[in-house]
Design a protein around this motif. Structure first.
Motif, PDB file in Angstrom:
ATOM      1  N   LYS A  78       0.806  -1.217   0.000  1.00  0.00           N
ATOM      2  CA  LYS A  78       0.000   0.000   0.000  1.00  0.00           C
ATOM      3  C   LYS A  78       0.846   1.278   0.000  1.00  0.00           C
ATOM      4  O   LYS A  78       0.322   2.358   0.252  1.00  0.00           O
ATOM      5  N   THR A  79       2.144   1.178  -0.269  1.00  0.00           N
ATOM      6  CA  THR A  79       2.994   2.361  -0.251  1.00  0.00           C
ATOM      7  C   THR A  79       2.654   3.265  -1.439  1.00  0.00           C
ATOM      8  O   THR A  79       2.018   2.842  -2.413  1.00  0.00           O
ATOM      9  N   GLN A  80       3.129   4.512  -1.369  1.00  0.00           N
ATOM     10  CA  GLN A  80       2.887   5.452  -2.462  1.00  0.00           C
ATOM     11  C   GLN A  80       3.543   4.973  -3.747  1.00  0.00           C
ATOM     12  O   GLN A  80       2.983   5.121  -4.846  1.00  0.00           O
ATOM     13  N   LEU A  85       3.077   2.611  -9.233  1.00  0.00           N
ATOM     14  CA  LEU A  85       3.436   1.557 -10.188  1.00  0.00           C
ATOM     15  C   LEU A  85       2.210   0.801 -10.688  1.00  0.00           C
ATOM     16  O   LEU A  85       2.165   0.385 -11.850  1.00  0.00           O
ATOM     17  N   PHE A  86       1.208   0.629  -9.827  1.00  0.00           N
ATOM     18  CA  PHE A  86      -0.002  -0.071 -10.256  1.00  0.00           C
ATOM     19  C   PHE A  86      -0.773   0.709 -11.320  1.00  0.00           C
ATOM     20  O   PHE A  86      -1.572   0.134 -12.053  1.00  0.00           O
ATOM     21  N   LYS A  87      -0.523   2.004 -11.425  1.00  0.00           N
ATOM     22  CA  LYS A  87      -1.191   2.814 -12.450  1.00  0.00           C
ATOM     23  C   LYS A  87      -0.552   2.627 -13.829  1.00  0.00           C
ATOM     24  O   LYS A  87      -1.143   3.005 -14.841  1.00  0.00           O
ATOM     25  N   LEU A  88       0.662   2.073 -13.860  1.00  0.00           N
ATOM     26  CA  LEU A  88       1.361   1.871 -15.128  1.00  0.00           C
ATOM     27  C   LEU A  88       0.899   0.582 -15.794  1.00  0.00           C
ATOM     28  O   LEU A  88       0.419  -0.344 -15.145  1.00  0.00           O
ATOM     29  N   GLU A  89       1.083   0.528 -17.101  1.00  0.00           N
ATOM     30  CA  GLU A  89       0.776  -0.674 -17.859  1.00  0.00           C
ATOM     31  C   GLU A  89       2.060  -1.458 -18.133  1.00  0.00           C
ATOM     32  O   GLU A  89       3.169  -0.939 -17.957  1.00  0.00           O
ATOM     33  N   GLU A 220      -1.444  -8.094  -9.550  1.00  0.00           N
ATOM     34  CA  GLU A 220      -0.028  -8.195  -9.192  1.00  0.00           C
ATOM     35  C   GLU A 220       0.814  -7.668 -10.345  1.00  0.00           C
ATOM     36  O   GLU A 220       0.440  -7.805 -11.513  1.00  0.00           O
ATOM     37  N   ILE A 221       1.955  -7.085 -10.013  1.00  0.00           N
ATOM     38  CA  ILE A 221       2.898  -6.638 -11.043  1.00  0.00           C
ATOM     39  C   ILE A 221       4.298  -7.142 -10.705  1.00  0.00           C
ATOM     40  O   ILE A 221       4.693  -7.169  -9.533  1.00  0.00           O
ATOM     41  N   LYS A 222       5.006  -7.573 -11.740  1.00  0.00           N
ATOM     42  CA  LYS A 222       6.430  -7.879 -11.599  1.00  0.00           C
ATOM     43  C   LYS A 222       7.211  -6.697 -12.139  1.00  0.00           C
ATOM     44  O   LYS A 222       6.953  -6.221 -13.253  1.00  0.00           O
ATOM     45  N   VAL A 223       8.175  -6.223 -11.350  1.00  0.00           N
ATOM     46  CA  VAL A 223       8.877  -4.987 -11.668  1.00  0.00           C
ATOM     47  C   VAL A 223      10.380  -5.221 -11.669  1.00  0.00           C
ATOM     48  O   VAL A 223      10.924  -5.863 -10.758  1.00  0.00           O
ATOM     49  N   LEU A 224      11.051  -4.697 -12.685  1.00  0.00           N
ATOM     50  CA  LEU A 224      12.510  -4.662 -12.718  1.00  0.00           C
ATOM     51  C   LEU A 224      12.947  -3.308 -12.188  1.00  0.00           C
ATOM     52  O   LEU A 224      12.559  -2.269 -12.730  1.00  0.00           O
ATOM     53  N   LYS A 225      13.754  -3.320 -11.139  1.00  0.00           N
ATOM     54  CA  LYS A 225      14.261  -2.082 -10.546  1.00  0.00           C
ATOM     55  C   LYS A 225      15.746  -1.982 -10.794  1.00  0.00           C
ATOM     56  O   LYS A 225      16.493  -2.926 -10.547  1.00  0.00           O
TER      57      LYS A 225
END
Length: 230
Positions: A78-80, A85-89, A220-225
């Motif tokens: 629930k962080t900012q 990131l959830f708003k991105l496609e 759910e999203i998988k993210v490369l940081k």
């Protein structure tokens, strides 16, 4: 002669100073150019990454960077940053700049899965007869209907480690299922707050189950940081 030597020495010092200054300026410019080129190269590479496997290879190859792949769950995170990131496609990139580093986030996957959640009391058929287990389950249902919380009953009677959690399974999906018990839970069509029996005769495992939550679709999203020095 002395005046000439003094002027000569001053000119020599000025020459050395100017030469050193020019060298430092050239070095700083070259270093800046390298950093800019590295950043451009990284962003170009990032734009070419489309799959989870390609991202894993990038993390392996770019060991000098602080890069990793992680998963955000909409129900848990629930962080900012997570909300942004959830708003991105899928495929989109978010970048942040700090004093000495640039952080890039690329959305590798974005999926929505159906999650299930119940609480249960496990009774071991290897320890008790089925007749005893059925009698106990009837007693537990009466206790529950008389106002004793299910988690308190699970904590007292359940015969596995999940008793410490009040029998709560937490949210799980079909991908998490590794037992006949959980497969049965997913297939059941019981309504919310229903209490019912589940028998897995093949493993002598018997359960009293309370449906605590309706099935829920969770993104759910998988993210490369990538953290890159600047």
């Amino acid at each position: 002669m002395k005046t000439y030597n003094v002027v000569k020495n001053l000119n020599l010092k000025n020459f050395k100073y100017n030469t050193m200054k020019q060298y430092l300026l050239t070095f700083i410019f070259s270093a800046s150019l390298l950093v800019m080129n590295a950043q451009t190269s990284t962003e170009a590479t990032l734009s070419s990454i489309e799959t989870h496997e390609q991202a894993k290879q990038f993390v392996k190859d770019k060991y000098a960077f602080n890069s990793k792949i992680f998963t955000f769950n909409e129900a848990k995170h629930k962080t900012q940053l997570a909300k942004t990131l959830f708003k991105l496609e899928k495929g989109q990139v978010k970048s942040e700049k700090a004093a000495s580093e640039k952080i890039l986030y690329k959305i590798l996957e974005k999926t929505k899965n159906t999650y299930h959640r119940v609480s249960y009391i496990f009774l071991d058929g290897n320890e008790y007869s089925l007749e005893s287990i059925n009698t106990l389950r009837e007693t537990l249902i009466k206790k529950y209907n008389n106002g004793i919380p299910f988690n308190a009953l699970a904590n007292q009677y359940s015969m596995d480690n999940n008793a410490n959690k009040g029998g709560d399974t937490g949210w799980f999906t079909t991908d998490d299922v590794n037992s006949e018990f959980e497969s049965t839970l997913i297939k059941d069509n019981h309504t919310l707050d229903t209490i019912y029996n589940v028998d897995i005769n093949s493993t002598n495992s018997y359960y009293l189950v309370l449906k605590t939550f309706a099935p829920k679709d969770i993104t759910e999203i998988k993210v490369l940081k990538i953290v890159e020095p600047i």
